[in-house]
Design a protein around this motif. Structure first.
Motif, PDB file in Angstrom:
ATOM      1  N   ASN A 123      35.310  56.777  41.170  1.00 36.97           N
ATOM      2  CA  ASN A 123      34.912  57.660  42.223  1.00 36.97           C
ATOM      3  C   ASN A 123      35.893  58.986  42.297  1.00 36.97           C
ATOM      4  N   TYR A 124      36.338  59.347  40.979  1.00 38.58           N
ATOM      5  CA  TYR A 124      37.441  60.370  40.783  1.00 38.58           C
ATOM      6  C   TYR A 124      36.752  61.439  41.167  1.00 38.58           C
ATOM      7  N   PRO A 125      37.324  62.512  41.836  1.00 43.16           N
ATOM      8  CA  PRO A 125      36.640  63.587  42.480  1.00 43.16           C
ATOM      9  C   PRO A 125      36.105  64.689  41.020  1.00 43.16           C
ATOM     10  N   VAL A 126      35.223  65.104  41.062  1.00 45.21           N
ATOM     11  CA  VAL A 126      34.995  66.354  39.991  1.00 45.21           C
ATOM     12  C   VAL A 126      34.114  67.231  40.793  1.00 45.21           C
ATOM     13  N   HIS A 127      33.967  68.462  40.123  1.00 44.57           N
ATOM     14  CA  HIS A 127      33.032  69.540  40.674  1.00 44.57           C
ATOM     15  C   HIS A 127      32.193  70.154  39.508  1.00 44.57           C
ATOM     16  N   LEU A 128      31.066  70.274  39.830  1.00 43.47           N
ATOM     17  CA  LEU A 128      29.946  70.653  38.999  1.00 43.47           C
ATOM     18  C   LEU A 128      29.592  72.356  39.316  1.00 43.47           C
ATOM     19  N   LYS A 129      29.714  72.976  38.071  1.00 43.12           N
ATOM     20  CA  LYS A 129      29.368  74.354  38.253  1.00 43.12           C
ATOM     21  C   LYS A 129      28.009  74.793  37.561  1.00 43.12           C
ATOM     22  N   PHE A 130      27.273  75.300  38.703  1.00 39.64           N
ATOM     23  CA  PHE A 130      25.647  75.639  38.241  1.00 39.64           C
ATOM     24  C   PHE A 130      25.835  77.218  37.854  1.00 39.64           C
ATOM     25  N   ASN A 131      25.334  77.394  36.802  1.00 35.60           N
ATOM     26  CA  ASN A 131      25.155  78.981  36.494  1.00 35.60           C
ATOM     27  C   ASN A 131      23.719  79.544  37.111  1.00 35.60           C
ATOM     28  N   THR A 132      24.018  80.488  37.948  1.00 32.78           N
ATOM     29  CA  THR A 132      23.017  81.134  38.711  1.00 32.78           C
ATOM     30  C   THR A 132      22.696  82.695  38.452  1.00 32.78           C
ATOM     31  N   GLY A 133      23.371  83.171  37.518  1.00 30.54           N
ATOM     32  CA  GLY A 133      23.151  84.306  37.028  1.00 30.54           C
ATOM     33  C   GLY A 133      24.251  85.163  36.186  1.00 30.54           C
ATOM     34  N   LEU A 134      25.621  84.731  36.494  1.00 32.55           N
ATOM     35  CA  LEU A 134      26.917  85.306  36.111  1.00 32.55           C
ATOM     36  C   LEU A 134      26.990  85.100  34.455  1.00 32.55           C
ATOM     37  N   ASN A 135      26.439  83.884  33.931  1.00 34.18           N
ATOM     38  CA  ASN A 135      26.305  83.679  32.807  1.00 34.18           C
ATOM     39  C   ASN A 135      27.599  83.509  32.080  1.00 34.18           C
ATOM     40  N   ARG A 136      28.722  82.948  32.784  1.00 38.06           N
ATOM     41  CA  ARG A 136      29.677  82.598  32.148  1.00 38.06           C
ATOM     42  C   ARG A 136      29.671  80.942  32.016  1.00 38.06           C
ATOM     43  N   LEU A 137      30.491  80.239  32.679  1.00 34.89           N
ATOM     44  CA  LEU A 137      30.246  78.753  32.606  1.00 34.89           C
ATOM     45  C   LEU A 137      29.339  78.223  33.622  1.00 34.89           C
TER      46      LEU A 137
END
Length: 371
Positions: A123-137
Motif C-alpha cells: 500500500n505504498y502511496p502513489v499519485h496518478l496524473k491524468f492528461n486533460t488538455g495541457l499535454n505535458r505529463l
C-alpha cells in the motif's frame, strides 16, 4: 546611510502566512491544501518555507524532482511530499525517503510496481496524473483500464491521489476550455474510482483555479505561485503579499561627461553630465540581460533609477543623476515600491521566471512573522 552591505533576498514569512491564510479562506474546510515548494520554493528557500508552511498546517507538499524531496526530509519535514516529475532511476530513493511519486505513464507505473515489490512494500502511496488538455505529463482516458489492471494485480501500492493540471485557469478567455478540462477530469477519475474499492484524493486546481474555479476544488488543491504573493490577476494581486524582496547596495558612484560610455560594448553613451551607481548584482544572480539598456530600473530612496548599458555577470549600472544617494546606500531591485510583476514585465517576462531565477549565491535573509 543604509545598513545594507550586499545583495540580499529578504524572505518574509509573515507575507507567506498571509498568502496561505488568504488562499485557505477560499476553500471549504474539508478541502486539503498542497503547498508547492519546487525550485527552492520558487527561488526563495525551500527548507525555511516548508517548515513555516508545515507549522501553518498545510496537508501536503509538492516538489518537481526527487532530490528536492530528499532535501526537505533531511531538514525535518514530516508531511507527505509528492514528487511531480520522478525519473525511473530515482524510484528506490523515493521509497527510502518516504516520498510519493506522481506516476504518469504505463512504463513508469510498471517500473514503480516492480521496485515496490522488490522492496516488499504494501500500500505504498502513489499519485496518478491524468492528461486533460495541457499535454505535458499524464495518462489518457483510454489507458484507465490498463491502469486499473496493473494496480489491482499488486498489493505494493495504493493510489493516494489522482491529479491533473489546468492549462489556462487564469485566462477568462479560455473559460470554456478550462471547464472542459474540469469535466474531463471528473469523468476520468470516476471511471477509475468506480473500479477501486476506495476513493483517493482528487486535485486539479492550481492558484488561479482556487480563485476562479472554487467549485472544482474537489478534495485537495495545489498552490505554488499564490503562496509567494502572485495571483496571475491584477484584481487578486492586491490581496497577496510578495514573499521576496531583492535588495542591493551602491558599491561606487561615477560622474560622467558627455561622450563617455558605460559597460560592455559601450552600450550606453552619455549625452549630458550623468551620475551613475554601480550595484553588485548581475545576470549570474538572476537579473537577466533583458533588463538592461533602460528596459527596467530599480528604486533608490523611493526614486526610479533605470538600468543603463548591458547587464554584466556580476554588476549592473543605474542612472542616479537626479537622486540624492551615496556609496553604501540601499537599493530595492524588486519588492516594496516596485512590485516584482512590474519589474518582470519591464523585461518582457513573468514573475515565475524572475523569482525562480534568483541564484543561490545571493544571500537570503529570513524575516520572521510578527506575532
Amino acid at each position: 546611510m543604509s545598513e545594507a552591505k550586499e545583495t540580499v533576498l529578504e524572505i518574509d514569512l509573515g507575507a507567506l502566512a498571509h498568502n496561505y491564510r488568504y488562499l485557505r479562506s477560499k476553500l471549504d474546510k474539508d478541502v486539503k491544501f498542497m503547498a508547492v515548494v519546487k525550485a527552492f520554493a520558487y527561488g526563495s528557500d525551500s527548507e525555511v518555507i516548508a517548515k513555516k508552511l508545515e507549522e501553518l498546517g498545510t496537508d501536503y507538499f509538492a516538489v518537481a524532482y526527487v532530490y528536492e524531496g530528499i532535501r526537505l526530509r533531511k531538514s525535518g519535514i514530516t508531511k507527505p511530499i509528492l514528487v511531480l516529475h520522478p525519473q525511473l532511476t530515482n524510484f528506490e530513493e523515493i521509497i527510502d525517503h518516504c516520498l510519493e511519486p506522481n506516476l504518469y505513464s504505463e512504463k513508469i507505473l510498471r517500473k514503480f510496481i516492480e521496485i515496490a515489490e522488490q522492496k516488499n512494500q504494501k500500500n505504498y502511496p502513489v499519485h496518478l496524473k491524468f492528461n486533460t488538455g495541457l499535454n505535458r505529463l499524464g495518462f489518457s482516458q483510454k489507458e484507465i483500464p490498463t491502469i486499473y489492471k496493473l494496480i489491482s494485480e499488486t498489493e505494493s501500492l495504493r493510489v493516494a491521489s489522482v491529479l491533473s493540471h489546468l492549462a489556462a485557469s487564469e485566462d477568462w478567455r479560455e473559460r470554456e476550455f478550462t471547464l472542459g478540462q474540469i469535466n474531463l477530469f471528473r469523468k476520468m477519475t470516476w471511471e477509475l474510482i468506480e473500479k477501486l474499492d476506495y476513493e483517493p484524493l482528487l486535485h486539479i486546481c492550481n492558484t488561479s483555479g482556487i480563485i476562479n474555479y472554487p467549485k472544482a476544488a474537489f478534495s485537495m488543491v495545489r498552490s505554488g505561485i499564490g503562496l509567494y504573493g502572485f495571483g496571475n490577476d491584477e484584481t487578486i494581486d492586491p490581496h497577496l503579499k510578495p514573499v521576496g524582496k531583492l535588495k542591493s547596495v551602491i558599491s561606487q558612484i561615477h560622474h560622467l561627461e558627455k561622450g563617455d560610455t558605460v559597460g560592455y560594448n559601450r552600450a550606453f553613451k552619455v549625452e549630458k553630465p550623468t551620475k551613475i551607481a554601480i550595484l553588485p548584482v548581475g545576470h549570474a544572480d538572476g537579473i537577466n540581460r533583458r533588463y538592461g539598456n533602460g528596459k527596467a530600473g530599480v528604486m533608490v530612496h523611493g526614486n526610479y533609477a533605470p538600468i543603463i548599458g548591458n547587464v554584466c555577470m556580476d554588476i549592473i549600472m543605474i542612472d542616479v543623476t537626479d537622486i540624492n544617494c551615496e556609496e553604501g546606500d540601499e537599493v530595492m531591485i524588486f519588492g516594496g515600491d516596485q512590485h516584482p510583476v512590474k519589474f518582470a514585465e519591464a523585461g518582457g517576462t513573468i514573475s515565475y521566471e524572475l523569482i525562480t531565477g534568483i541564484q543561490r549565491r545571493v544571500s537570503r535573509k529570513i524575516i520572521e512573522e510578527k506575532s
